[in-house]
Structure formats: C-alpha cells, structure tokens
Design a protein around this motif. Structure first.
Motif, PDB file in Angstrom:
ATOM      1  N   VAL A 156       3.625  29.539  22.748  1.00  0.00           N
ATOM      2  CA  VAL A 156       4.630  28.477  22.846  1.00  0.00           C
ATOM      3  C   VAL A 156       4.622  27.792  24.203  1.00  0.00           C
ATOM      4  CG1 VAL A 156       6.163  29.362  21.046  1.00  0.00           C
ATOM      5  CG2 VAL A 156       6.411  30.201  23.393  1.00  0.00           C
ATOM      6  N   ARG A 157       4.051  28.428  25.229  1.00  0.00           N
ATOM      7  CA  ARG A 157       3.972  27.753  26.524  1.00  0.00           C
ATOM      8  C   ARG A 157       2.903  26.664  26.519  1.00  0.00           C
ATOM      9  NH1 ARG A 157       2.025  32.873  28.072  1.00  0.00           N
ATOM     10  NH2 ARG A 157       4.131  33.291  28.821  1.00  0.00           N
ATOM     11  N   ASP A 158       2.058  26.614  25.466  1.00  0.00           N
ATOM     12  CA  ASP A 158       1.036  25.584  25.343  1.00  0.00           C
ATOM     13  C   ASP A 158       1.479  24.417  24.457  1.00  0.00           C
ATOM     14  OD1 ASP A 158      -0.705  27.130  26.892  1.00  0.00           O
ATOM     15  OD2 ASP A 158      -1.351  28.262  25.130  1.00  0.00           O
ATOM     16  N   ILE A 159       2.709  24.473  23.971  1.00  0.00           N
ATOM     17  CA  ILE A 159       3.264  23.393  23.164  1.00  0.00           C
ATOM     18  C   ILE A 159       4.154  22.539  24.060  1.00  0.00           C
ATOM     19  CG2 ILE A 159       4.719  22.819  21.183  1.00  0.00           C
ATOM     20  CD1 ILE A 159       3.969  25.550  20.002  1.00  0.00           C
ATOM     21  N   SER A 160       3.838  21.264  24.165  1.00  0.00           N
ATOM     22  CA  SER A 160       4.622  20.393  25.042  1.00  0.00           C
ATOM     23  C   SER A 160       5.760  19.733  24.269  1.00  0.00           C
ATOM     24  CB  SER A 160       3.732  19.348  25.707  1.00  0.00           C
ATOM     25  OG  SER A 160       3.036  18.584  24.742  1.00  0.00           O
ATOM     26  N   VAL A 161       6.889  19.558  24.953  1.00  0.00           N
ATOM     27  CA  VAL A 161       8.091  19.016  24.320  1.00  0.00           C
ATOM     28  C   VAL A 161       8.766  18.019  25.254  1.00  0.00           C
ATOM     29  CG1 VAL A 161      10.219  19.572  23.096  1.00  0.00           C
ATOM     30  CG2 VAL A 161       8.440  21.297  23.303  1.00  0.00           C
ATOM     31  N   ARG A 162       9.283  16.985  24.672  1.00  0.00           N
ATOM     32  CA  ARG A 162      10.073  15.992  25.398  1.00  0.00           C
ATOM     33  C   ARG A 162      11.467  16.001  24.776  1.00  0.00           C
ATOM     34  NH1 ARG A 162       9.446  11.521  28.645  1.00  0.00           N
ATOM     35  NH2 ARG A 162      10.619   9.626  28.090  1.00  0.00           N
ATOM     36  N   GLY A 163      12.449  16.463  25.543  1.00  0.00           N
ATOM     37  CA  GLY A 163      13.790  16.621  24.999  1.00  0.00           C
ATOM     38  C   GLY A 163      14.800  15.678  25.618  1.00  0.00           C
ATOM     39  N   SER A 164      15.873  15.434  24.878  1.00  0.00           N
ATOM     40  CA  SER A 164      16.988  14.640  25.396  1.00  0.00           C
ATOM     41  C   SER A 164      18.279  15.143  24.787  1.00  0.00           C
ATOM     42  CB  SER A 164      16.802  13.149  25.077  1.00  0.00           C
ATOM     43  OG  SER A 164      16.959  12.903  23.685  1.00  0.00           O
ATOM     44  N   VAL A 165      19.393  14.889  25.465  1.00  0.00           N
ATOM     45  CA  VAL A 165      20.712  15.210  24.915  1.00  0.00           C
ATOM     46  C   VAL A 165      21.644  14.033  25.115  1.00  0.00           C
ATOM     47  CG1 VAL A 165      20.544  17.715  25.218  1.00  0.00           C
ATOM     48  CG2 VAL A 165      21.471  16.320  27.062  1.00  0.00           C
ATOM     49  N   LYS A 166      22.456  13.782  24.122  1.00  0.00           N
ATOM     50  CA  LYS A 166      23.515  12.786  24.211  1.00  0.00           C
ATOM     51  C   LYS A 166      24.842  13.526  24.280  1.00  0.00           C
ATOM     52  CE  LYS A 166      25.428   8.622  22.085  1.00  0.00           C
ATOM     53  NZ  LYS A 166      25.341   7.665  20.941  1.00  0.00           N
ATOM     54  N   LEU A 167      25.599  13.293  25.356  1.00  0.00           N
ATOM     55  CA  LEU A 167      26.840  14.014  25.596  1.00  0.00           C
ATOM     56  C   LEU A 167      28.040  13.253  25.042  1.00  0.00           C
ATOM     57  CD1 LEU A 167      26.260  14.877  29.374  1.00  0.00           C
ATOM     58  CD2 LEU A 167      25.671  16.297  27.390  1.00  0.00           C
ATOM     59  N   PRO A 168      29.137  13.937  24.778  1.00  0.00           N
ATOM     60  CA  PRO A 168      30.386  13.236  24.470  1.00  0.00           C
ATOM     61  C   PRO A 168      30.813  12.350  25.633  1.00  0.00           C
ATOM     62  CG  PRO A 168      30.527  15.547  23.841  1.00  0.00           C
ATOM     63  CD  PRO A 168      29.265  15.390  24.638  1.00  0.00           C
ATOM     64  N   GLU A 169      31.541  11.305  25.353  1.00  0.00           N
ATOM     65  CA  GLU A 169      31.957  10.358  26.372  1.00  0.00           C
ATOM     66  C   GLU A 169      32.725  11.045  27.491  1.00  0.00           C
ATOM     67  OE1 GLU A 169      31.767   6.669  28.010  1.00  0.00           O
ATOM     68  OE2 GLU A 169      30.980   7.205  26.023  1.00  0.00           O
ATOM     69  N   GLY A 170      32.314  10.784  28.734  1.00  0.00           N
ATOM     70  CA  GLY A 170      33.008  11.322  29.898  1.00  0.00           C
ATOM     71  C   GLY A 170      32.562  12.704  30.319  1.00  0.00           C
ATOM     72  N   TRP A 171      31.686  13.334  29.548  1.00  0.00           N
ATOM     73  CA  TRP A 171      31.231  14.681  29.892  1.00  0.00           C
ATOM     74  C   TRP A 171      30.076  14.617  30.892  1.00  0.00           C
ATOM     75  CZ3 TRP A 171      31.232  18.910  25.580  1.00  0.00           C
ATOM     76  CH2 TRP A 171      32.482  18.928  24.939  1.00  0.00           C
ATOM     77  N   LYS A 172      29.945  15.668  31.691  1.00  0.00           N
ATOM     78  CA  LYS A 172      28.826  15.844  32.609  1.00  0.00           C
ATOM     79  C   LYS A 172      28.087  17.124  32.237  1.00  0.00           C
ATOM     80  CE  LYS A 172      31.146  13.500  36.445  1.00  0.00           C
ATOM     81  NZ  LYS A 172      31.627  13.621  37.854  1.00  0.00           N
ATOM     82  N   ALA A 173      26.855  17.271  32.770  1.00  0.00           N
ATOM     83  CA  ALA A 173      26.035  18.415  32.361  1.00  0.00           C
ATOM     84  C   ALA A 173      25.294  19.021  33.533  1.00  0.00           C
ATOM     85  CB  ALA A 173      25.029  17.988  31.282  1.00  0.00           C
ATOM     86  N   GLY A 174      24.951  20.296  33.386  1.00  0.00           N
ATOM     87  CA  GLY A 174      24.130  21.034  34.335  1.00  0.00           C
ATOM     88  C   GLY A 174      23.046  21.792  33.597  1.00  0.00           C
ATOM     89  N   THR A 175      21.845  21.829  34.146  1.00  0.00           N
ATOM     90  CA  THR A 175      20.729  22.529  33.535  1.00  0.00           C
ATOM     91  C   THR A 175      19.611  22.677  34.555  1.00  0.00           C
ATOM     92  OG1 THR A 175      19.088  22.485  31.733  1.00  0.00           O
ATOM     93  CG2 THR A 175      19.737  20.369  32.667  1.00  0.00           C
ATOM     94  N   ALA A 176      18.729  23.639  34.332  1.00  0.00           N
ATOM     95  CA  ALA A 176      17.564  23.811  35.195  1.00  0.00           C
ATOM     96  C   ALA A 176      16.409  22.913  34.768  1.00  0.00           C
ATOM     97  CB  ALA A 176      17.115  25.274  35.177  1.00  0.00           C
ATOM     98  N   LEU A 177      16.529  22.219  33.648  1.00  0.00           N
ATOM     99  CA  LEU A 177      15.465  21.328  33.196  1.00  0.00           C
ATOM    100  C   LEU A 177      15.320  20.133  34.135  1.00  0.00           C
ATOM    101  CD1 LEU A 177      15.976  21.081  29.334  1.00  0.00           C
ATOM    102  CD2 LEU A 177      14.002  22.076  30.518  1.00  0.00           C
TER     103      LEU A 177
END
Length: 630
Positions: A156-177
């Motif tokens: 699975v480390r050889d499979i490439s992925v392009r990800g995105s997230v859509k948050l609820p209005e006014g929310w903020k996010a944290g991640t190591a990505l």
C-alpha cells in the motif's frame, strides 16, 4: 493503541519497509471527502480509481494498523455505487472476504468513479470505528471511506493517493498530511502513499486551536485541539509547557525522530469513548470535554495518554513486530509481540509523563502501586501466559470486562509495563547505574533523523539488543515472564527499585481521582468487589470474601446492612469490619432472583501505596526524574 487500563473494573529486510518515493508516472487515485454532514454522523466520499479493463476487486480496509484487529467497520459502509463513463457498473461482495467487492471493468475504461458513505455510530466505545463526530467537531480516519485495488505483491505504500476534505462552514482542521492548497472550506492535500494517507487522520471542529510545542530546532510539533465548547480550549500554560517538555524528553530518550512533523490531535468531548490510537506522525487522542480545565483530570488519562501514543511513533510505527508489518489492510496480523509493542510503550508512556511534569512524582508512584494491585488480582495468570493475551489480542480488545481477572484481557499493556520496569531496574543494578533501558531505546529505536519508515523486528533482535546493553540471559528473562504461567506477577522491578507495596486504609490520590471520575468503587484488596455507581458488580477477585460467598459479575447490590445501596454506604460498611466490629450484609439481585449474602470479612478498607525501602537505592526515583536539566 491506548486502551485506558481496566484495572479499576473491568527477518525482513528493512529496505522493503521504507516509505519509498512515489513514481512520477503513477496516476494517483483520488479520495474527495465531504464532512459537511458530519454533525449528523454522515460522512461521504467520491473516489476516482485508476483501473484496467477486466475483473477487479476493491478492498475496504479490514485489519487496521494500531488497532491490531480486523476492525474495519464494513457494516457501517453505505451508498456504494460504481460508475464509468456515466454508466453504472454492478458489483458483488466476496462471500468469504466480506470486506472485498468484485466488479468487471468494461473495455476502454481507465478510471472508476465510486461513491460511498460511512454511517458513524452514536454509542460510546470502539476505537477508530467508534463515534467520530458531534455537532461541533469530528475526527476523520481515511480508512472509513476508502476502497482500494492493488496488484499482486504490491504494498500500500506504493499506491499513490490525492485526497481532499470539505469541512462544515466555519470549521478548522489539523492533520499531519502535507497541504497543497485550501479554498474556502475545502482542503486539498498533496499526493502521498495510501499508507501515509490512512495513517494521517484529520481533526476538525468549530472550536479549534493549534498550538506549537517542543524545541525550536528539529521537526515542528503541534498540539491540535477541537472541543465541543470554546471554554474547553482554555488550556493552561502549564499543560503547554509540559507537552513541550514531553517532546524534549522523548527526543532525549530515543536520540532521533522518524517523522517530518508531529501533531497531537486531541478531540475534547464527552460524546466519544475516551481512548486513543497511534500514528507515525500524529496521534488521535479522545479525551473528556473538560480534560484541560478540571484539575482532577491531571491525575488521570489526560496526564499520560498523549505520552503513550507519542512513544508509539518509535515503538510500534518505526520499529514494528514483523507479524504486524503487513503489506496491506487485508492480510491478517500476528500479534504475539504486543508485550513489546504495547508493553514497552505503556512503560515509557508512564515514565515520560513523570519526566515531563505531566504527572507529579507522587501520582506516578501511585500508578505503580495500582498496577501491582491489579496484577496480583489477575488469577488468569495461573492458566494463561502473557504471550497468549497478545496472540489473542484481536479478540480480547472487544472482550467483556466481567470475569476479566479470571480470563485475562489485554494484560500485555500493564503487565508488560511491570515487566519492563523489572528489566530497567535490573540493567541499572547490574551496570552500577551506568546503563538503563533508555540505552536499549537509543540502540533499538534510534538511528538518524529522517522521514517515516518501518523497520520490522523479531524476538531474537530484542534479546540481542538487550545483551548489547548489559550481558545477561535475557532470553530466559523474557521467556519466563512472557511464555510461562506463574501465580505471581513480575513485581521485582518495584522491590529492586527501592519501594514496596503496602495496603493502607486510605485511598492514594490516583485512586481517589479515578473513582470520582468513574463513579465506581474498587474494593478488590478488601472484600474483592469492583462496583459501579448503580450497584452493579463489574468484577470479582478470585478467592476473595465476595468470591467465596458466590457473588459474581452482572449481579446488582440493592442494599448494604439493611439500607439502600450507595457507594459510600458500601465503603463505610467495609471500613467498619476492622477487628470484627461489624459485618457486611448485602442484598443482591441476580436476574429475577434476590438473595442476601453475608461476607465473613474483618480487615477493613485496604488500598495500595508505595512505601520506600530505605535499605535499597531509589531506582524508581531515578527512572522518573527528568533527564533534561532546566
């Protein structure tokens, strides 16, 4: 993985396991996640998956790294639809591997479009598949909305992925990505491997705060908080200072870091089960809403759980037992070395909590007293070796708390911690204080700083590295404690460490805080009962007064000495037995039947404490004290 202890109631080549650069010619799969309906516990995603014409199998992750079990929540997968060039493609579920789905890709088709939903549960409990959102926050694990296909032999480390997230209005996010861009409420992440994506959850919320912590040099570290209330984010400076010290102490312990950044993701809510999961560059920590503003929480999980999960970045993520170093999420894991993976992490989670100031020294010592009492009551040690609790981990994680002292549960955590305290004090004693288990950590988990990678290990390598620190028969030491049954738990680390466990009539400070928070009472060392606020018997200690008269889990105490049950009345009744002054008479419901039980007990209240043994050096004090001078 942190389980929050139940003691109160209930030679592969390393190069094959490195994160390798993604090939430029790869067409990445895409996962676009919509979290706008997370407040009502509905997560949605659209996937674009590169394919070739012909038969195709799509896999929903089953065996989840860090959870050590086949816990991928396929039952809560919904809305699966597959299309190509605007036409629907039928699918069928594999009738043996229920996490896999088969379909036929038409000629000329190079990508599939997949729509799926995840229906998050509302009841507390579970780990990554437990409650994941409230009206004000969410913690999103990518495996919840992932379907993937792989070629034979592909990792699975050889499979490439392009990800995105859509948050609820006014929310903020944290991640190591790594973030590529953000437009409005949609965050687009850089292309990474599927392994890295799934190992990098996203914490988001309306009430959100990100706090830089740790030394200025080296990889950046962050404390990311999302809370159900704005008030819960008012974290005191002493917590921030302690977490910064935690980063420094861990760096001193291991001598290297194997990540580019690290995020402590903390969801503060009473609507989740309070547990935590490790990741290589972050940790998912689920704490009480008021975890940082109620002082009593400083003595409980809030104080040590982040240090436990942080240690896993080295012990569990970087160095991982070969049986847990699987190439994908469908291959079963072999968990028999969890006494190293989780046991040593539990040990250093406690130690680093004390060294960093998250735990005061007296509370850290109370914890060892509590561990000793819990271990003495695990009569399942008579028939089940510690290694078997690790091998059986995939089942034991979901086992009931009732009768856990006879059956044993995930004992490789706390008994593992006691065993590594034994090893640490032994190394210190034999080396005249010149060496310690810390030296093992530097040799085993250290090396140069760098990007995340996985280096599998075996039992033999553990033994070899220990011998490199201090010559001893470590094979025999570990085999006796891990593979053999024994009536007595491994408490030599406490006595060799210059302390002894004694029972007193008053609770230690950690016990007070725990019982106050859980609304339960633990009378295991006296009458042998652990009881909830409603009088339900959670467990019974074997050969205790309660056990001898026939009391058992699931029964419910209605009355104590003729008065309606409360925890306080039960405690007072046990206290009054000292010297045979009073008896404990319990009226107990067992299903549809009610019976009176008289406990022939005269010892009063008994609670564990550590007391210094002046004739021996205070090795536990040495272990717990900070290694970095101010």
């Amino acid at each position: 993985m942190s389980h929050f202890p139940r003691r109160y109631g209930y030679a592969l080549l390393a190069v094959l396991c490195c994160y390798v650069p993604l090939r430029a010619a790869d067409t990445p799969m895409e996962i676009h996640v919509d979290l706008t309906q997370a407040p009502r516990k509905l997560f949605q995603a659209k996937l674009v998956i590169p394919v070739k014409p012909g038969p195709l199998t799509l896999h929903y992750p089953k065996w989840i790294q860090g959870e050590h079990q086949p816990s991928g929540p396929v039952n809560d997968l919904s809305g699966l639809k597959i299309t190509a060039e605007g036409k629907s493609i039928p699918w069928t579920r594999d009738d043996v591997e229920l996490h896999s789905f088969h379909c036929e890709v038409p000629k000329g088709v190079s990508t599939l479009n997949v729509s799926i939903e995840y229906l998050a549960p509302g009841d507390k409990g579970g780990y990554g598949s437990g409650p994941a959102s409230t009206a004000k926050l969410a913690i999103f694990n990518w495996y919840l909305l992932t379907l993937y296909t792989k070629e034979k032999g592909q990792h699975v480390r050889d499979i490439s992925v392009r990800g995105s997230v859509k948050l609820p209005e006014g929310w903020k996010a944290g991640t190591a990505l790594p973030i590529e861009s953000q437009k409005g409420s949609t965050i687009q992440f850089k292309t990474v491997s599927l392994e890295k994506l799934i190992d990098s959850p996203v914490l988001c919320g309306l009430h959100f705060k990100e706090i830089p912590i740790g030394p200025k040099e080296g990889p950046p570290h962050f404390l990311d908080l999302a809370c159900d209330s704005a008030a819960g984010l008012e974290i005191d400076d002493k917590w921030i200072a302690a977490y910064s010290k935690l980063v420094a102490e861990a760096g001193s312990l291991f001598g290297a870091s194997h990540y580019e950044t690290y995020h402590f993701l903390v969801s503060l809510t009473d609507q989740f089960g309070h547990n935590a999961i490790e990741h290589h560059e972050c940790s998912d920590n689920r704490l009480a809403e008021r975890a940082y503003i109620d002082e009593s929480q400083r003595k409980l999980e809030t104080a040590w759980v982040l240090s436990h999960e942080y240690v896993h970045s080295w012990n569990g993520k970087f160095r991982r037992p070969e049986g847990l170093s699987t190439p994908d999420y469908q291959e079963p894991m072999k968990t028999k070395l969890l006494w190293m993976y989780e046991g040593m992490t539990e040990y250093y989670g406690f130690v680093l909590a004390a060294r960093s100031g998250l735990w005061p020294q007296d509370i850290a010592r109370d914890n060892w007293a509590e561990l000793a009492e819990w271990a003495r009551h695990q009569t399942g040690r008579d028939w089940r070796p510690l290694e078997d609790t690790a091998t059986s981990g995939p089942f034991l994680y979901s086992s009931r708390g009732e009768w856990s002292r006879r059956r044993r549960s995930v004992d490789f955590y706390d008994e593992g911690a006691l065993m590594w305290l034994d090893a640490d004090t032994l190394i210190r004693e034999k080396s005249g204080g010149k060496k310690s288990l810390d030296d093992f950590c530097k040799a085993f988990h250290g090396g140069g700083n760098g990007k995340p990678e996985v280096k599998p290990y075996t039992f033999e390598e553990i033994v070899s590295t220990l011998n490199g620190v201090v010559e001893y028969d470590w094979k025999d030491f570990l085999e006796k404690r891990v593979r053999l049954t024994a009536p007595q738990p491994p408490l030599d680390g406490i006595t060799r460490g210059g302390w002894k466990v004694v029972n007193k009539s008053e609770r230690n400070e950690l016990r007070k805080a725990t019982e106050e928070e859980s609304k339960s009472v633990n009378l295991g060392s006296s009458i042998g009962l652990i009881v909830s606020e409603e009088g339900k018997i959670a467990d019974v200690v074997a050969d205790s007064p309660a056990d001898k008269v026939g009391l058992g889990p699931h029964m419910k105490i209605y009355a104590v000495n003729g008065r309606k049950f409360t925890n306080e009345r039960l405690v007072d009744a046990v206290a009054a037995t000292l010297g045979g002054k009073e008896k404990v008479e319990l009226l107990v419901e067992n299903g549809e039947f009610v019976k009176s039980y008289s406990l022939g007990y005269t010892g009063g209240l008994l609670f564990p404490h550590l007391v210094r043994e002046a004739s021996k050096p205070d090795l536990i004090g040495e272990i717990l004290k900070p290694t970095i001078k101010k």
